[in-house]
Design an enzyme around this catalytic site. Structure first.
Site, PDB file in Angstrom:
ATOM      1  CG  LEU A 159      39.664  69.197   6.324  1.00  0.00           C
ATOM      2  CD1 LEU A 159      40.156  69.321   4.892  1.00  0.00           C
ATOM      3  CD2 LEU A 159      40.212  67.932   6.981  1.00  0.00           C
ATOM      4  CG  HIS A 207      29.763  76.200  -1.864  1.00  0.00           C
ATOM      5  ND1 HIS A 207      29.421  75.542  -0.704  1.00  0.00           N
ATOM      6  CD2 HIS A 207      28.850  77.195  -2.025  1.00  0.00           C
ATOM      7  CE1 HIS A 207      28.357  76.127  -0.171  1.00  0.00           C
ATOM      8  NE2 HIS A 207      27.995  77.121  -0.951  1.00  0.00           N
ATOM      9  N   GLY A 265      29.856  60.393  -4.144  1.00  0.00           N
ATOM     10  CA  GLY A 265      31.070  60.553  -4.934  1.00  0.00           C
ATOM     11  C   GLY A 265      30.863  60.919  -6.392  1.00  0.00           C
ATOM     12  CB  THR A 266      28.238  62.722  -8.306  1.00  0.00           C
ATOM     13  OG1 THR A 266      28.117  63.864  -7.455  1.00  0.00           O
ATOM     14  CG2 THR A 266      27.110  61.735  -8.005  1.00  0.00           C
ATOM     15  CG  ASN A 267      31.510  67.065  -7.555  1.00  0.00           C
ATOM     16  OD1 ASN A 267      31.495  67.560  -8.674  1.00  0.00           O
ATOM     17  ND2 ASN A 267      30.710  67.482  -6.580  1.00  0.00           N
ATOM     18  CG  ASN A 300      34.892  72.625  -1.091  1.00  0.00           C
ATOM     19  OD1 ASN A 300      34.572  71.445  -1.065  1.00  0.00           O
ATOM     20  ND2 ASN A 300      34.043  73.596  -0.789  1.00  0.00           N
ATOM     21  NE  ARG A 325      47.832  66.615  16.711  1.00  0.00           N
ATOM     22  CZ  ARG A 325      47.020  67.221  17.583  1.00  0.00           C
ATOM     23  NH1 ARG A 325      46.758  68.511  17.442  1.00  0.00           N
ATOM     24  NH2 ARG A 325      46.489  66.554  18.589  1.00  0.00           N
ATOM     25  CG  MET A 361      29.469  65.515   4.204  1.00  0.00           C
ATOM     26  SD  MET A 361      29.111  67.101   3.398  1.00  0.00           S
ATOM     27  CE  MET A 361      28.018  67.823   4.608  1.00  0.00           C
TER      28      MET A 361
END
Length: 209
Positions: free
Chosen positions: A94, A110, A12-14, A108, A71, A91
């Protein structure tokens, strides 16, 4: 005020970069209202707890299929009145239906300059391993909207980062995070929440002041 959901799977660094930006007042007209993890052991959940943000776990293996998982996740996010979804090391794939339900509302980050080193199989250290194997002198990070094509959505922002001769994948990963990901992602989140991002029919993102 835009309700933001951050989807995570690991450290969870971002997520922390977004939470820190929010604490500084750099996220305008938006707030992280929930953190959703696909991994019940993700340290990102502890980061959310420390910031006073609710954290929930939604594991794909608890559902009969990927479609059912997507869903259920979509329904949960809609119930939370989420206006922006941020994938921060999430990870789990979707599906197309999920992406359409939240079209141009999923962001997102990247760890490369798309279209280099992106697409299926390019995630985490694999991206930096590929960059070093290719011998590139410059890499970086890209923030983009998410669609059903892996790393194929409209590009919001990019930032270049130098590759040093003695880099390992781990060293390069840390530099890209510090010099690009942790800067670009909170900025893109704020721009979205301020209503300053628009996507043309050809998939080009415009940023208004």
């Amino acid at each position: 005020m835009v309700n933001i959901a951050v989807l995570v799977s690991g450290g969870g660094t971002n997520l922390q970069a977004i939470l820190d930006a929010q604490a500084r007042g750099d996220i305008h007209n938006g707030r992280v209202s929930v953190v959703v993890s696909s991994n019940d052991k993700a340290y990102a959940l502890e980061r959310a707890k420390q910031a006073g943000v609710p954290g929930v776990v939604r594991r794909k293996k608890d559902y009969a299929s990927g479609a059912e998982y997507c869903r259920a996740l979509a329904q949960f996010l809609q119930e939370q009145d989420i206006g922006l979804i941020v994938l921060a090391g999430f990870m789990t794939v979707l599906d197309e239906e999920f992406c359409k339900n939240f079209e141009n509302r999923i962001i997102n980050v990247h760890p490369s300059l798309i279209p280099s080193f992106c697409g299926d199989g390019f995630y985490g250290l694999h991206v930096h391993e590929a960059a070093l194997e290719k011998g590139v002198k410059v890499t970086g990070a890209t923030v983009h909207f998410v669609n059903a094509i892996t790393d194929g959505g409209p590009i919001i922002a990019q930032k270049a980062v130098a590759v040093e001769p003695d880099d390992t994948p781990e060293i390069l990963q840390k530099r890209v995070m510090a010099q690009a990901e942790h800067i670009l992602l909170p900025r893109a989140v704020s721009l979205f929440c301020e209503g300053k991002l628009s996507v043309s029919d050809s998939g080009i993102v415009s940023i208004s002041e």
